[in-house]
Design a protein around this motif. Structure first.
Motif, PDB file in Angstrom:
ATOM      1  N   LYS A  91      38.282  30.678 -54.638  1.00  0.00           N
ATOM      2  CA  LYS A  91      37.798  31.571 -53.580  1.00  0.00           C
ATOM      3  C   LYS A  91      36.304  31.331 -53.321  1.00  0.00           C
ATOM      4  CE  LYS A  91      37.217  36.406 -52.560  1.00  0.00           C
ATOM      5  NZ  LYS A  91      37.036  37.671 -53.220  1.00  0.00           N
ATOM      6  N   GLU A  92      35.523  31.266 -54.387  1.00  0.00           N
ATOM      7  CA  GLU A  92      34.073  31.067 -54.202  1.00  0.00           C
ATOM      8  C   GLU A  92      33.776  29.702 -53.579  1.00  0.00           C
ATOM      9  OE1 GLU A  92      31.905  33.341 -54.289  1.00  0.00           O
ATOM     10  OE2 GLU A  92      33.214  34.818 -55.240  1.00  0.00           O
ATOM     11  N   GLY A  93      34.520  28.692 -54.016  1.00  0.00           N
ATOM     12  CA  GLY A  93      34.320  27.350 -53.451  1.00  0.00           C
ATOM     13  C   GLY A  93      34.651  27.333 -51.975  1.00  0.00           C
ATOM     14  N   MET A  94      35.747  28.003 -51.626  1.00  0.00           N
ATOM     15  CA  MET A  94      36.184  28.038 -50.223  1.00  0.00           C
ATOM     16  C   MET A  94      35.175  28.804 -49.363  1.00  0.00           C
ATOM     17  SD  MET A  94      38.387  27.073 -48.027  1.00  0.00           S
ATOM     18  CE  MET A  94      39.889  26.484 -48.789  1.00  0.00           C
ATOM     19  N   ILE A  95      34.671  29.910 -49.867  1.00  0.00           N
ATOM     20  CA  ILE A  95      33.680  30.690 -49.111  1.00  0.00           C
ATOM     21  C   ILE A  95      32.455  29.811 -48.831  1.00  0.00           C
ATOM     22  CG2 ILE A  95      32.009  32.617 -49.274  1.00  0.00           C
ATOM     23  CD1 ILE A  95      34.188  34.182 -50.816  1.00  0.00           C
ATOM     24  N   PHE A  96      31.991  29.113 -49.849  1.00  0.00           N
ATOM     25  CA  PHE A  96      30.796  28.273 -49.690  1.00  0.00           C
ATOM     26  C   PHE A  96      31.067  27.119 -48.710  1.00  0.00           C
ATOM     27  CE2 PHE A  96      27.761  24.993 -51.132  1.00  0.00           C
ATOM     28  CZ  PHE A  96      26.595  25.686 -50.865  1.00  0.00           C
ATOM     29  N   LYS A  98      33.294  26.964 -46.322  1.00  0.00           N
ATOM     30  CA  LYS A  98      33.448  27.479 -44.948  1.00  0.00           C
ATOM     31  C   LYS A  98      32.079  27.806 -44.357  1.00  0.00           C
ATOM     32  CE  LYS A  98      38.163  29.257 -44.890  1.00  0.00           C
ATOM     33  NZ  LYS A  98      39.046  30.401 -44.688  1.00  0.00           N
ATOM     34  N   LYS A  99      31.186  28.322 -45.200  1.00  0.00           N
ATOM     35  CA  LYS A  99      29.841  28.643 -44.727  1.00  0.00           C
ATOM     36  C   LYS A  99      29.143  27.367 -44.231  1.00  0.00           C
ATOM     37  CE  LYS A  99      25.855  29.962 -46.969  1.00  0.00           C
ATOM     38  NZ  LYS A  99      25.248  30.446 -48.201  1.00  0.00           N
ATOM     39  N   ILE A 100      29.286  26.304 -44.976  1.00  0.00           N
ATOM     40  CA  ILE A 100      28.668  25.022 -44.581  1.00  0.00           C
ATOM     41  C   ILE A 100      29.326  24.504 -43.309  1.00  0.00           C
ATOM     42  CG2 ILE A 100      28.325  22.602 -45.276  1.00  0.00           C
ATOM     43  CD1 ILE A 100      27.117  23.735 -47.595  1.00  0.00           C
ATOM     44  N   LYS A 105      28.735  23.218 -37.998  1.00  0.00           N
ATOM     45  CA  LYS A 105      29.796  22.851 -37.038  1.00  0.00           C
ATOM     46  C   LYS A 105      30.455  21.513 -37.411  1.00  0.00           C
ATOM     47  CE  LYS A 105      28.711  26.178 -33.893  1.00  0.00           C
ATOM     48  NZ  LYS A 105      28.157  27.024 -34.996  1.00  0.00           N
ATOM     49  N   ILE A 106      30.894  21.446 -38.653  1.00  0.00           N
ATOM     50  CA  ILE A 106      31.543  20.213 -39.129  1.00  0.00           C
ATOM     51  C   ILE A 106      32.917  20.552 -39.710  1.00  0.00           C
ATOM     52  CG2 ILE A 106      29.452  18.837 -39.576  1.00  0.00           C
ATOM     53  CD1 ILE A 106      29.593  19.790 -42.506  1.00  0.00           C
TER      54      ILE A 106
END
Ligand code: AMP
Ligand code: MG
Length: 333
Positions: A91-96, A98-100, A105-106
């Motif tokens: 979950k934490e990896g995915m949140i980070f 997605k933020k990037i 916009k990549i």
């Protein structure tokens, strides 16, 4: 305009949070850094690992940018280990990730961690190997057949690494226990009879763990216990791998996962391969243990085949704690 030429890889499935950059044109891994959650005593608590990842993510990302002198705007896509693993970590990896993805916009590439361990093995020169994948949570004998990584044998309970770490914990050793147990085993002299559970190409470790604890309580020396544990459990793995080589008619064995760092396991594999006329391939240590380079490496292959989520469809991307290796369609090969 800034040229986009670097793919960012993020590893987050369990104890390790890692960041890597791979160059699109040359496929060169430019950096592979990580922060590993360790303990002096006791095991791993998933929610604590999640908190560790959340706290370290931004810092490690900035450190990788500084190290490589890459500008954020040069990142072409972000790949994250989205399966399988511990839910709070994923979950934490995915949140980070997605933020990037949304900030720059990549595209976002969702990578299966186990398959990344296997694909990075290509760097050794192996072409069509049987893979002995021995990590913390996973223990599988895998080979590529018909567009999928098929599992020919596996543990029916604990992963070999978790088994070794549980045994280490019984001896008062913190996480990770594997390297310390390896040193301890070198001083062992007496081979203690423990069970040898292997059925076809499947193995199990919980019975051996119970027996080891029983023998420890009876006063057996920890060095002898570590020695007997390694000799028995590694022999099972090597036997299963050899059976897979024989049935599949393959001539290459590739090791993967953190337990493959163990020099006794490597030695046993070497002897078996020599006797069978097979070739053994062992990736560099930095690619055996959990690492972000393998996520970047496979992420780049998937990106080039357009297997990704565009920044405007991030709500469709999710993590999956239980995705099995043989479910994933290998559409990038
Ligand atoms: P991974 O999950 O692939 O990162 O691998 C981590 C696991 O590898 C942990 O369970 C460690 O205890 C184990 N490990 C690391 N080094 C060794 C070693 N030298 N011998 C046995 N197990 C090891
Ligand atoms: Mg792993």
């Amino acid at each position: 305009m800034v040229k986009k030429n670097y793919l960012l890889g993020i590893e987050c499935t369990a104890h390790t949070f890692g960041i890597s950059f791979i160059e699109k044109k040359t496929k060169k891994i430019l950096c592979n850094i990580k922060d590993v959650f360790t303990t002096e005593k006791g095991g791993l608590i998933p929610t604590e690992l999640g908190k560790h990842h959340m706290k370290i993510a931004e810092f490690l990302f900035k450190k990788a940018l500084e190290k490589t002198k890459i500008n954020e705007k040069e990142i072409i896509a972000v790949a994250v280990s989205s399966s399988p693993g511990l839910a709070p970590c994923l979950k934490e990896g995915m949140i980070f990730a997605k933020k990037i993805s949304s900030s720059f916009k990549i595209p976002l590439v969702c990578v299966n961690h186990c398959i990344a361990h296997l694909e990075i093995g290509e760097l050794t020169g192996a072409k069509d190997p049987v893979l002995l994948y021995v990590s913390g949570a996973n223990t599988q004998i895998i080979a590529y057949e018909g567009k999928k990584y098929r599992i020919f044998g596996e543990t029916l309970d604990l992963g070999i690494g978790n088994f070794i770490d549980c045994f280490a914990r019984e001896l008062g050793i913190g996480f990770p226990g594997g390297p310390k147990i390896e040193e301890m085993a070198k001083k062992g002299k007496k081979y203690l009879e423990i069970s040898y559970p292997i059925k076809g190409m499947d193995v199990s470790f919980s019975g051996i763990l119970a027996k080891l604890i029983h023998l420890k309580n009876k006063g057996e020396k920890k060095e002898d216990l570590a020695f007997s544990m390694q000799e028995t459990s590694f022999a099972m793995l090597v036997e299963a791998a050899e059976r897979a080589l024989a049935h599949l008619g393959k001539k290459e064995l590739l090791l993967g996962g953190g337990v493959a760092c163990n020099s006794r396991l490597q030695e046993m594999c070497k002897i078996m391969c020599k006797e069978r006329g097979c070739k053994l391939f062992i990736p560099e240590k930095q690619f055996l243990l959990d690492n972000a380079a393998m996520i970047a490496y496979l992420g780049l292959k998937m990106f080039e085949k357009k297997i990704f989520f565009k920044p405007e469809e991030l709500n469709k991307a999710d993590f999956n704690p239980r995705e099995r290796t043989d479910i994933v369609k290998v559409e990038w090969k």
